[in-house]
Scaffold this active site. Sequence first.
Site, PDB file in Angstrom:
ATOM      1  N   ASP A   5       0.831  -1.277  -0.502  1.00  0.00           N
ATOM      2  CA  ASP A   5      -0.043  -0.128  -0.328  1.00  0.00           C
ATOM      3  C   ASP A   5       1.091   0.841  -0.203  1.00  0.00           C
ATOM      4  OD1 ASP A   5      -2.622   1.545   0.033  1.00  0.00           O
ATOM      5  OD2 ASP A   5      -2.360   1.641   1.890  1.00  0.00           O
ATOM      6  N   ARG A  19       0.125   9.031   0.874  1.00  0.00           N
ATOM      7  CA  ARG A  19      -0.655   9.312   2.436  1.00  0.00           C
ATOM      8  C   ARG A  19       0.530   8.519   3.512  1.00  0.00           C
ATOM      9  NH1 ARG A  19      -3.752   6.154  -0.855  1.00  0.00           N
ATOM     10  NH2 ARG A  19      -3.251   4.026  -0.529  1.00  0.00           N
ATOM     11  N   ASN A  20       0.149   7.402   2.540  1.00  0.00           N
ATOM     12  CA  ASN A  20       1.460   6.194   3.611  1.00  0.00           C
ATOM     13  C   ASN A  20       3.160   6.659   3.855  1.00  0.00           C
ATOM     14  OD1 ASN A  20      -0.439   4.595   4.477  1.00  0.00           O
ATOM     15  ND2 ASN A  20      -0.291   3.807   3.140  1.00  0.00           N
ATOM     16  N   ASP A  29       3.216   1.969   7.987  1.00  0.00           N
ATOM     17  CA  ASP A  29       2.547   1.682   7.777  1.00  0.00           C
ATOM     18  C   ASP A  29       2.945  -0.006   7.188  1.00  0.00           C
ATOM     19  OD1 ASP A  29       0.825   2.671   9.245  1.00  0.00           O
ATOM     20  OD2 ASP A  29      -0.531   2.996   7.767  1.00  0.00           O
TER      21      ASP A  29
END
Length: 457
Positions: free
Chosen positions: A297, A301-302, A315
């Site tokens: 992922d 945003r991560n 993450d």
Amino acid sequence: MATKCLVFGTQCVAKSDHSQPKTGELAYRKGDILTIMRTGTGKEHYKARHNTTGEEGLISATNMREREAIRVDPSLSLMPWFHGKISGPEAVSKLRPVEDGLFLVRESIRHPGDYVLCVGYSSQVIHYRVMYQHSKLTIDNTQYFYNLIDMIEFHSKHKGAIATKLLKPKDKEGTKSAELELFNLVLFCCPLAVFEGDYIGQKVAVKNIKCDVTAQAFLEETTVMTKLQHKNLVRLLGVIVDNGLHIVTELMAKGNLVNFLRTRGRFVISTGQLLRFALDVCEGMEYLESKRLVHRDLAARNILVSNEGVAKVSDFGLTKVDCKASDNAKLPVKWTAPEALKKEKFSTRSDVWSYGVLLWETFSYGRQPYPKMSVKEVKERVEQGYRMEAPEECPPTVYALMRGCWEAEPKKRPSFHKLQEKIERDCLEIDSNPGQVARSEPEPTRLVRAGSNGSGS
């Protein structure tokens, strides 16, 4: 251990007594746990804090061994009361002799995707269907929960729509409650949902994992994750097991990369800074690549930004198992490689595809990828060979890297090691020619020459 560099927050165990410290040194006994605060006066000396007394002073690394990472018993479960796919009669037999408030949760056979809460009350077992609606769980269409752990916690305190409070879990055979075994794993306490706090003198962030399956999978991977140490990975400090799983990490004061870029824009952040963010992420991913770990992922945003402006991958231990592995709708389609979407084939090279999208996000200052296209359109058009155009003012070599990351055949995509080499070259050129990145001028031709094909192969 004497030759090993110890980083902030590392916990050490004393190998022998040091009961007569000199001025500035820390006293301790064999077996005491100490936490590294910073490097001291010499190569092998560190400033440390005694975990029990709170006193600080210098210690010698030669008299210490690094405390092992958290070891997790494979039988530990965040949901020991969850029995999987068993029938109603099997559940009844497991709850005998029936007691008020004795309970277990099972998968619904009649309604796949839903669950059943089985509760003992008045000498009988009552079966409550737990429906999965709008990404949440509910028994009565009134009270909604993010996951089973939240639901069990609520009904342990409130009767709600069921006949009695949940008083005693019926554990699945062979499991142990992680909450009971690991409650004090991290010394960080707060009765409410916590997002920021202090741990051994360091600002930390606490994140609650809402997905039951992901939380259990992460718990099983904790030993691996706490061993990962890299300047471009958000450091996992530990976990809290209390009404679900909470992970404790270093605090990244400037938030995620998307918001960081959107709130500042191209008139504040230079091309050189964008390249350094890209390099930071690439170095973190190259480290995961070397450990044969797949993120699954990777997206802006991560990526989190520290107070010093360093970008770090976060993450990276949370996506090994999806909440509903068969539910492709939960995949971040705009960032996911075609082979991962179609055949669930995740690999370092599918992470490279996502990195190409992250590069596009970065050089467009946080825009949503595939602007004005629906998820359905993205899936169809990418399969047909469509690739996004370069963001405005994006250096040609960076766009070439993006295109290399988006090769349809995974083997043709560059490794993170190759990507790192190419971005480092661009960063070096900008460092040596800072005047050439002014926004009012066209991008200099030197960037076209550096790794112009962008294939990385």
